[in-house]
Design a protein around this motif. Structure first.
Motif, PDB file in Angstrom:
ATOM      1  N   ILE A  32      40.943  45.466  46.871  1.00 44.82           N
ATOM      2  CA  ILE A  32      41.942  44.554  47.425  1.00 44.82           C
ATOM      3  C   ILE A  32      41.317  43.665  48.488  1.00 44.82           C
ATOM      4  CG2 ILE A  32      42.745  46.177  49.216  1.00 44.82           C
ATOM      5  CD1 ILE A  32      45.622  45.115  48.565  1.00 44.82           C
ATOM      6  N   LEU A  33      41.682  42.388  48.472  1.00 41.08           N
ATOM      7  CA  LEU A  33      41.286  41.434  49.499  1.00 41.08           C
ATOM      8  C   LEU A  33      42.411  41.344  50.522  1.00 41.08           C
ATOM      9  CD1 LEU A  33      39.267  40.836  47.240  1.00 41.08           C
ATOM     10  CD2 LEU A  33      39.585  38.388  47.677  1.00 41.08           C
ATOM     11  N   ARG A  69      37.788  37.269  36.426  1.00 42.97           N
ATOM     12  CA  ARG A  69      36.771  37.477  35.391  1.00 42.97           C
ATOM     13  C   ARG A  69      37.035  38.760  34.616  1.00 42.97           C
ATOM     14  NH1 ARG A  69      31.334  35.709  38.842  1.00 42.97           N
ATOM     15  NH2 ARG A  69      31.941  33.524  39.159  1.00 42.97           N
ATOM     16  N   GLY A  70      38.300  39.005  34.349  1.00 48.54           N
ATOM     17  CA  GLY A  70      38.701  40.138  33.535  1.00 48.54           C
ATOM     18  C   GLY A  70      38.835  41.453  34.269  1.00 48.54           C
ATOM     19  N   LEU A 150      28.427  45.199  51.828  1.00 46.69           N
ATOM     20  CA  LEU A 150      27.752  44.208  52.665  1.00 46.69           C
ATOM     21  C   LEU A 150      26.564  43.587  51.935  1.00 46.69           C
ATOM     22  CD1 LEU A 150      26.957  44.537  56.426  1.00 46.69           C
ATOM     23  CD2 LEU A 150      25.207  43.734  54.872  1.00 46.69           C
ATOM     24  N   GLU A 151      25.752  44.403  51.296  1.00 45.36           N
ATOM     25  CA  GLU A 151      24.576  43.896  50.588  1.00 45.36           C
ATOM     26  C   GLU A 151      24.984  42.929  49.480  1.00 45.36           C
ATOM     27  OE1 GLU A 151      20.498  45.827  48.822  1.00 45.36           O
ATOM     28  OE2 GLU A 151      22.394  46.823  48.344  1.00 45.36           O
ATOM     29  N   LYS A 152      26.033  43.273  48.727  1.00 48.38           N
ATOM     30  CA  LYS A 152      26.509  42.388  47.667  1.00 48.38           C
ATOM     31  C   LYS A 152      27.040  41.074  48.236  1.00 48.38           C
ATOM     32  CE  LYS A 152      27.836  45.887  44.228  1.00 48.38           C
ATOM     33  NZ  LYS A 152      28.997  46.444  43.464  1.00 48.38           N
ATOM     34  N   LEU A 247      32.814  40.851  44.856  1.00 45.11           N
ATOM     35  CA  LEU A 247      32.746  42.289  45.090  1.00 45.11           C
ATOM     36  C   LEU A 247      33.673  43.075  44.174  1.00 45.11           C
ATOM     37  CD1 LEU A 247      32.765  42.230  49.015  1.00 45.11           C
ATOM     38  CD2 LEU A 247      30.822  42.084  47.460  1.00 45.11           C
ATOM     39  N   VAL A 248      34.482  42.373  43.384  1.00 47.90           N
ATOM     40  CA  VAL A 248      35.423  43.047  42.478  1.00 47.90           C
ATOM     41  C   VAL A 248      34.648  43.779  41.392  1.00 47.90           C
ATOM     42  CG1 VAL A 248      37.280  42.703  40.828  1.00 47.90           C
ATOM     43  CG2 VAL A 248      37.209  41.333  42.937  1.00 47.90           C
TER      44      VAL A 248
END
Length: 248
Positions: A32-33, A69-70, A150-152, A247-248
């Protein structure tokens, strides 16, 4: 992209409702954002998500679930301050099974050389809040984000050519501070920016063993006093939103 609707339920959520979230059978995704502004949640759903459905209207704290994106993703406003975001994220984690929580918001830059629309990714969140005291820890807890997320996020910002600063932010309970020198003292400790929610999010995530991150767009430069408009803060921070959706 599709416009959010109050269409038929996707499938029942883990719990039917809480005092502050009533999905009416619409699924809340594991990722969730979390913008502070519910209108920013609506903008993200309308602009980026497919097949978006409204899952919450309680107190006008709008929440939507769709796909990007699905892949299923939700977005929901949290209001302002640690008490508000902590309330909503506690229910999202413990009652609806959310595993990845990404705050997206605005911040005030504390360091020289930071400009409006720069991205800030919070590695940690210092705070003047007493929220963590409830856990009765034998020392000072450092609220940190998920390094995996964080890395992503940093990689996604670099790939888009966005200027991203990674480090410590301040989650403050105080917007209008009577101490005129408080920002200078946090600045000397290397704190990048000030906002009002992330420490509560990180503490809740740590206590529950789930992942959380906070990504910001600089809306105010607290040294030069440059600032964006309310309209820009609601809908113009698309770079930050696109990073979070990766990040999803």
């Amino acid at each position: 992209m599709s416009t959010p609707t109050d269409g038929p339920p996707v499938r029942p959520a883990g719990r039917s409702s809480t005092p502050h979230i009533d999905p009416k059978g619409v699924e809340i995704a594991e990722t969730i954002l979390l913008p502070g502004d519910p209108l920013r949640a609506k903008f993200i759903a309308e602009t980026f998500l497919d097949d978006a459905r409204c899952f919450n209207e309680v107190r006008n704290m709008l929440g939507f679930t769709g796909t990007y994106r699905g892949r299923p993703v939700s977005v929901m406003g949290t209001g302002m301050g640690i008490p508000s975001i902590s309330l909503y994220t506690h229910e999202l984690i413990h009652d609806f099974g959310v595993k990845n929580l990404v705050r997206i918001g605005s911040c005030g830059a504390l360091q020289e050389g930071m400009e409006l629309y720069d991205i800030v990714i919070a590695q940690g969140a210092s705070t003047d809040s007493a929220y963590v005291r409830q856990f009765d820890l034998p020392g000072t807890f450092a609220p940190l984000s998920s390094y995996r997320l964080l890395e992503k996020a940093k990689r996604a910002a670099d790939q888009r050519g966005l200027r991203a600063h990674v480090g410590n932010v301040l989650s403050s309970d105080i917007f209008y501070n009577a101490d005129s020198e408080v920002n200078d003292r946090w600045r000397r400790m290397g704190v990048l920016a000030v906002e009002m929610e992330s420490a509560g999010l990180f503490v809740n995530a740590a206590a529950a063993g789930v992942d959380a991150l906070a990504i910001f767009t600089v809306s105010d430069q607290l040294i030069t006093h440059a600032a964006t408009t309310p309209e820009e803060r609601q809908s113009a921070f698309t770079g930050m939103m696109e990073i979070a959706l990766e990040l999803v």
